[in-house]
Design an enzyme around this catalytic site. Sequence first.
Site, PDB file in Angstrom:
ATOM      1  N   PRO A  37       0.837  -1.202   0.000  1.00  0.00           N
ATOM      2  CA  PRO A  37       0.000   0.000   0.000  1.00  0.00           C
ATOM      3  C   PRO A  37       0.874   1.254   0.000  1.00  0.00           C
ATOM      4  CG  PRO A  37      -0.843  -1.592   1.565  1.00  0.00           C
ATOM      5  CD  PRO A  37       0.486  -2.110   1.090  1.00  0.00           C
ATOM      6  N   ASN A  62       0.910   4.170   1.456  1.00  0.00           N
ATOM      7  CA  ASN A  62       1.315   4.894   2.660  1.00  0.00           C
ATOM      8  C   ASN A  62       2.077   4.047   3.673  1.00  0.00           C
ATOM      9  OD1 ASN A  62      -0.787   3.335   3.566  1.00  0.00           O
ATOM     10  ND2 ASN A  62      -1.720   4.962   4.777  1.00  0.00           N
ATOM     11  N   CYS A  63       2.413   2.820   3.336  1.00  0.00           N
ATOM     12  CA  CYS A  63       3.148   1.937   4.253  1.00  0.00           C
ATOM     13  C   CYS A  63       4.640   2.096   4.062  1.00  0.00           C
ATOM     14  CB  CYS A  63       2.760   0.472   4.029  1.00  0.00           C
ATOM     15  SG  CYS A  63       1.092   0.077   4.538  1.00  0.00           S
ATOM     16  N   LEU A  64       5.366   2.055   5.173  1.00  0.00           N
ATOM     17  CA  LEU A  64       6.816   2.126   5.110  1.00  0.00           C
ATOM     18  C   LEU A  64       7.408   0.799   4.709  1.00  0.00           C
ATOM     19  CD1 LEU A  64       7.447   4.141   8.384  1.00  0.00           C
ATOM     20  CD2 LEU A  64       7.389   5.008   6.049  1.00  0.00           C
TER      21      LEU A  64
END
Length: 103
Positions: free
Chosen positions: A99, A101-103
Site C-alpha cells: 500500500p 502509505n506503508c513504510l
Amino acid sequence: MALEVNEQGFLLDASEWTESWAEHMAQKQGLPLDEVDFRIINALRQFYFDFDLSPPMRPLVKLIKNNVHSDYGNSIWLMQRYGESPARVLALLAGLPKPKNCL
C-alpha cells in the site's frame, strides 16, 4: 518459491499468487495461517482486482468488517494478529503491491 518479487519481497505480478505463496511468506514471518486469514486475504485480493489498489489501513478495516466479519474488522485485532503494519503484511501475503502509505 520461484516467483518474481521486488526488493521488499512483494510479488511483481499479483496474478501469479497462490495459497502456497501466502503460506510460504507467512512461514517466513512466523505467522500460521488459518481459514480466517485466507478469507481476509481473498477479500483483499478481490478488492485489489476490483479497484487496482492495495488498501491502506482504514479501507482495509472497513473491507474486513463488511466482507469477512465485524469481529476482525478493527485495527486492534489486525495489529495483534499481523503486527504493527497489518496492511503491509496482508498485501505481502496476498501477493499484492505494498500500500502507498506503508513504510
